[in-house]
Write an enzyme that holds these catalytic residues in place. Sequence first.
Site, short mmCIF file in Angstrom:
data_model
loop_
_atom_site.label_atom_id
_atom_site.label_comp_id
_atom_site.label_asym_id
_atom_site.label_seq_id
_atom_site.Cartn_x
_atom_site.Cartn_y
_atom_site.Cartn_z
N THR A 33 0.85 -1.19 0.00
CA THR A 33 0.00 0.00 0.00
C THR A 33 0.89 1.25 0.00
OG1 THR A 33 -1.97 1.01 0.99
CG2 THR A 33 -0.36 0.12 2.53
N ASN A 34 0.32 2.40 0.32
CA ASN A 34 1.08 3.65 0.31
C ASN A 34 0.69 4.48 1.53
OD1 ASN A 34 -1.27 5.45 -0.44
ND2 ASN A 34 -1.27 4.07 -2.18
N ASP A 35 1.27 5.68 1.64
CA ASP A 35 1.11 6.49 2.85
C ASP A 35 -0.18 7.30 2.93
OD1 ASP A 35 3.38 5.98 4.38
OD2 ASP A 35 4.62 7.24 3.08
N SER A 36 -1.08 7.16 1.97
CA SER A 36 -2.28 7.99 1.99
C SER A 36 -3.10 7.75 3.26
CB SER A 36 -3.15 7.68 0.77
OG SER A 36 -4.39 8.34 0.89
#
Length: 225
Positions: A33-36
Amino acid sequence: QLPLFGAQTLAGKRVLVTAGGTRERLDPVRFLTNDSSGKMGYAVAAAAQQAGATVTLITAPTKLTAPAGVTVVPIQSTTDLAQAVLERFPANDALVMAAAVADFQPVAVADQKIKKTPANDEFILKLKKTPDILKAVAKIKRADQVTVGFAAETQNVLANGEKKLQSKHLDMLVANDVSRADIGFNGDENQVTFILPNGVTDQTPKTSKKVIARVLVDRVAQLFK
Ligand code: CTP
Ligand code: CA
């Protein structure tokens, strides 16, 4: 500069908002996933609702509580998100694509937990591109519908933003510089530049994501005129 709250600028409009970072599963216990944080998208959903719109929020997992009265559609992967957006877009007047969408997904998802073995000191993960949701939306978009994209950039923010606006056939692109530690993905504040197809750009001051969401919603309302 601040739009009037309570002004029913989006009354009668149906607005679809996406938020959060998609999750691409590797195996039953792991994902990419990512940091959003989802904060920007949730703030847009709340602001659109306050402006009188009927709001659907398609959201990847976040730590946030959805605004009351908003229809929530939970998703995990980019594939789920693409399906949910393409299914609901025709019945909406606007799409605000604030989700941080994974660009690549594992070629295969393991049925069982991936184990280390004495043989695999290195592990090579093979990824493939995800579908570009906004490009797919552009193909089914009607003239009376408004689409807004976000661009997270670490360099050449305006030039890259303009390219994305055109390639995704957007009515507005919201560009932000995620190389700056003080704004962007995880914080409560942001500073963005709105880019329009006529080449007009407008940078907001650094302010709360809630205020930026209200300005954005006000601009979406203007795009319908
Ligand atoms: N987006 C999308 N589908 C994807 C990837 C991104 O619809 N598979 C949307 C995002 O939600 C955002 C916009 O496209 O509104 C721009 O996303 P961004 O990641 O900045 O651009 P990309 O087109 O993915 O290009 P790159 O990451 O290589 O800069
Ligand atoms: Ca991307």
